[in-house]
Design a protein around this motif. Structure first.
Motif, PDB file in Angstrom:
ATOM      1  N   UNK A 121      42.562  32.241  31.101  1.00  0.00           N
ATOM      2  CA  UNK A 121      43.288  31.457  32.202  1.00  0.00           C
ATOM      3  C   UNK A 121      42.336  30.864  33.197  1.00  0.00           C
ATOM      4  N   UNK A 122      42.334  29.802  33.380  1.00  0.00           N
ATOM      5  CA  UNK A 122      41.341  29.148  34.341  1.00  0.00           C
ATOM      6  C   UNK A 122      42.134  28.878  35.770  1.00  0.00           C
ATOM      7  N   UNK A 174      40.760  36.574  29.732  1.00  0.00           N
ATOM      8  CA  UNK A 174      41.235  37.177  30.987  1.00  0.00           C
ATOM      9  C   UNK A 174      41.760  36.013  31.968  1.00  0.00           C
ATOM     10  N   UNK A 175      41.399  36.004  33.090  1.00  0.00           N
ATOM     11  CA  UNK A 175      41.572  35.061  34.281  1.00  0.00           C
ATOM     12  C   UNK A 175      40.249  34.890  34.924  1.00  0.00           C
ATOM     13  N   UNK A 176      39.814  33.775  35.068  1.00  0.00           N
ATOM     14  CA  UNK A 176      38.592  33.190  35.704  1.00  0.00           C
ATOM     15  C   UNK A 176      38.932  32.124  36.726  1.00  0.00           C
ATOM     16  N   UNK A 177      38.281  32.300  37.934  1.00  0.00           N
ATOM     17  CA  UNK A 177      38.534  31.341  39.066  1.00  0.00           C
ATOM     18  C   UNK A 177      37.527  30.431  38.869  1.00  0.00           C
ATOM     19  N   UNK A 208      37.969  33.367  49.180  1.00  0.00           N
ATOM     20  CA  UNK A 208      36.654  32.922  48.781  1.00  0.00           C
ATOM     21  C   UNK A 208      36.022  33.802  47.933  1.00  0.00           C
ATOM     22  N   UNK A 209      35.171  33.131  46.866  1.00  0.00           N
ATOM     23  CA  UNK A 209      34.640  34.261  45.719  1.00  0.00           C
ATOM     24  C   UNK A 209      32.983  34.333  46.120  1.00  0.00           C
TER      25      UNK A 209
END
Length: 230
Positions: A121-122, A174-177, A208-209
């Protein structure tokens, strides 16, 4: 690899196709016209970028948004043939679980993630770039009133840069931002550009990443400057 992009004519889908076309992979662009032609085809990677990205439409048409987001995703999960499914989603799937738009994006994510541990998931931040025709940046350019306050903070990333980053993450699961490495407020934008925009009362804040490989959110300033008089 054989990569299919469902929603190839959309804002994100067209940027993804443009980037993938430059690689050595086989690209299959899928839209409403040829959708049924490829249901029984096999893909190494199938990317779903076809769910709607209209928050206020979703609020006023929740059932239609559910069908277009969760219903479409379920059809792809259960009927299409792929080794890996990549769902293009949004940070709203985490931050707006009190809104039909965020709820439906979250449910679609769960369908994808729970059907195969290899799936990805993006979650995108706010996008800008060629072909933008809705959203906060579009409204600022057009001088439209906003529904959120000037203190609301967002990550902003050019859609072509986002497409490049998405492609680099296709081996993950998985999930990536995918967004900018920082956030800026709407008031910072209007102050920088000397714009008089009417703000609303709502407040939103993207996380924020701090990933140095991601672009700076202030790159949106130049995009707005370039498009103010068009």
């Amino acid at each position: 690899m054989r990569i299919g992009v469902i929603g190839c004519g959309g804002f994100v889908g067209s940027a993804l196709c443009g980037f993938i076309a430059k690689t050595d992979n086989e690209l299959i662009g899928i839209n409403k016209k040829n959708y049924n032609d490829f249901i029984n085809s096999e893909f190494d990677i199938l990317i779903n970028s076809a769910t709607p990205s209209k928050r206020y439409w979703a609020l006023n048409n929740p059932l239609a948004d559910f069908k277009a987001t969760v219903g479409l995703t379920a059809e792809i999960v259960y009927n299409w043939r792929y080794k890996k499914l990549v769902q293009i989603s949004t940070v709203s799937a985490k931050l707006q679980l009190n809104h039909p738009y965020g709820i439906h994006k979250h449910l679609a994510e769960q369908l994808v993630l729970n059907s195969n541990q290899n799936n990805l998931v993006i979650r995108l931040g706010n996008l800008f770039g060629e072909g933008l025709n809705k959203g906060i940046i579009y409204d600022i350019i057009k001088g439209n009133p906003l529904f959120v306050s000037g203190d609301s903070r967002y990550s902003f990333i050019d859609v072509e840069k986002a497409a490049e980053i998405i492609f680099s993450k296709l081996t993950k699961n998985g999930i990536e931002n995918v967004n900018s490495r920082n956030t800026i407020s709407l008031k910072e934008i209007t102050d920088e550009l000397g714009l008089n925009i009417k703000f609303g009362d709502g407040y939103e804040c993207h996380p924020e990443f701090a990933d140095n490989d991601y672009p700076d959110a202030t790159e949106v300033f130049q995009y707005i400057r370039n498009n103010l008089n068009k």
